[in-house]
Enzyme design. Structure first.
Site, PDB file in Angstrom:
ATOM      1  N   GLY A  11       0.781  -1.226   0.000  1.00  0.00           N
ATOM      2  CA  GLY A  11       0.000   0.000   0.000  1.00  0.00           C
ATOM      3  C   GLY A  11       0.816   1.281   0.000  1.00  0.00           C
ATOM      4  N   SER A  12       2.041   1.238  -0.527  1.00  0.00           N
ATOM      5  CA  SER A  12       2.833   2.485  -0.567  1.00  0.00           C
ATOM      6  C   SER A  12       2.197   3.503  -1.504  1.00  0.00           C
ATOM      7  CB  SER A  12       4.272   2.194  -0.992  1.00  0.00           C
ATOM      8  OG  SER A  12       4.350   1.834  -2.356  1.00  0.00           O
ATOM      9  N   ASN A  13       1.554   3.032  -2.578  1.00  0.00           N
ATOM     10  CA  ASN A  13       0.831   3.964  -3.464  1.00  0.00           C
ATOM     11  C   ASN A  13      -0.382   4.550  -2.737  1.00  0.00           C
ATOM     12  OD1 ASN A  13       1.860   4.143  -6.395  1.00  0.00           O
ATOM     13  ND2 ASN A  13       2.065   1.967  -5.935  1.00  0.00           N
ATOM     14  N   ARG A  90      -6.114  -8.764  -8.701  1.00  0.00           N
ATOM     15  CA  ARG A  90      -7.181  -9.608  -9.219  1.00  0.00           C
ATOM     16  C   ARG A  90      -7.701  -9.038 -10.520  1.00  0.00           C
ATOM     17  NH1 ARG A  90      -9.680 -13.511  -7.138  1.00  0.00           N
ATOM     18  NH2 ARG A  90     -11.694 -13.050  -8.049  1.00  0.00           N
ATOM     19  N   HIS A 108       0.493   0.291 -13.146  1.00  0.00           N
ATOM     20  CA  HIS A 108       1.204  -0.942 -13.495  1.00  0.00           C
ATOM     21  C   HIS A 108       2.701  -0.629 -13.550  1.00  0.00           C
ATOM     22  CE1 HIS A 108       1.860  -4.904 -15.216  1.00  0.00           C
ATOM     23  NE2 HIS A 108       2.620  -4.350 -16.136  1.00  0.00           N
ATOM     24  N   ASP A 144      -4.452  -4.993 -17.901  1.00  0.00           N
ATOM     25  CA  ASP A 144      -3.367  -4.043 -18.237  1.00  0.00           C
ATOM     26  C   ASP A 144      -3.467  -3.570 -19.691  1.00  0.00           C
ATOM     27  OD1 ASP A 144      -1.141  -6.114 -16.299  1.00  0.00           O
ATOM     28  OD2 ASP A 144      -2.406  -4.445 -15.670  1.00  0.00           O
TER      29      ASP A 144
HETATM   30  C1  GRF Z   1       3.196  -1.552  -7.462  1.00  0.00           C
HETATM   31  O1  GRF Z   1       4.441  -1.896  -8.016  1.00  0.00           O
HETATM   32  C2  GRF Z   1       2.165  -1.519  -8.526  1.00  0.00           C
HETATM   33  O2  GRF Z   1       2.647  -1.014  -9.743  1.00  0.00           O
HETATM   34  C3  GRF Z   1       1.825  -2.967  -8.654  1.00  0.00           C
HETATM   35  O3  GRF Z   1       1.802  -3.458  -7.335  1.00  0.00           O
HETATM   36  C4  GRF Z   1       2.673  -2.650  -6.577  1.00  0.00           C
HETATM   37  C5  GRF Z   1       1.863  -2.051  -5.460  1.00  0.00           C
HETATM   38  O4  GRF Z   1       2.748  -1.512  -4.560  1.00  0.00           O
HETATM   39  N1  GRF Z   1       0.557  -3.134  -9.294  1.00  0.00           N
HETATM   40  P1  GRF Z   1       2.133  -0.852  -3.229  1.00  0.00           P
HETATM   41  O5  GRF Z   1       1.261  -1.922  -2.595  1.00  0.00           O
HETATM   42  O6  GRF Z   1       1.340   0.347  -3.667  1.00  0.00           O
HETATM   43  O7  GRF Z   1       3.347  -0.500  -2.417  1.00  0.00           O
END
Ligand code: GRF
Length: 201
Positions: A11-13, A90, A108, A144
């Protein structure tokens, strides 16, 4: 814009989206963080900010469509109008797509159409690319494959530690996902077939 963020892992994003929402530089209200995995660390990140979370295990559903139907029910009940997939591992079905038409985006870790699938950055690394990167795109019925919103490229050295490359790509993900999400929140993204056009502010 009331959104949900779908995760399966760290979940870093998600954390970047939360931070920018808190700083009022991202015009979203994260109503729900949904994961298909109980132990996704991202759930803790959401809970730390009092953001409602939900975990749905596909083992509890007899089909992808049934799983998606429950996801839609939970998200609609939370007032969600758009969905950001950030590491959600998923494949979704038309049941989910039709509930949020033109409002589902995904990050992605590769320069699509190259290296789709579960390990984009690993596949790129093994291929020995000189340029790697990441893509934010609209989600359509293929994996994708949807219209591309933003891409960012990073230099890659063949044979380098894949973890180094993964982190270099992740840094760019943390830049382009919030940007694409903000444009979605501003209603500035127009999908025209394969093309996404950014309308003037
Ligand atoms: C990221 O590399 C994203 O591109 C891929 O899964 C990873 C998610 O990273 N789909 P995080 O969980 O947001 O750290």
């Amino acid at each position: 814009l009331p959104i949900a963020v779908l995760i399966s892992g760290d979940g870093s994003n998600l954390q970047v989206l939360i931070n920018k929402m808190e700083e009022r530089i991202l015009d979203v209200d994260i109503k729900m963080v949904l994961s298909n995995r109980e132990n996704a660390y991202g759930l803790k990140r959401a809970q730390a900010y009092g953001i409602p979370t939900c975990t749905l295990s596909h083992k509890d559903f007899s089909s992808r469509e049934e799983f998606d139907g429950e996801m839609v029910r939970v998200l609609k009940e939370s007032g969600v109008e758009a969905v950001v997939m950030a590491g959600f591992m998923r494949i979704i079905t038309p049941v989910f797509l039709s509930a949020f038409p033109g409002k589902i985006i995904n990050i992605h870790p590769a320069l699509l159409p190259a290296f789709p699938g579960v390990d984009g950055q690993g596949d790129a690394s093994k291929y020995g690319v000189r340029l790697a990167g990441c893509t934010v795109h609209f989600v359509d019925e293929k994996m994708d494959h949807g219209a591309i919103i933003i891409q960012s490229a990073v230099p890659a050295s063949p044979g380098e530690d894949p973890e180094d490359l993964r982190l270099r790509i992740l840094e760019q993900e943390h830049r382009i996902l919030p940007q694409a999400t903000q444009w979605l929140a501003e209603g500035r993204l127009r999908i025209d077939g394969r093309f996404v056009k950014l309308e003037e502010d």
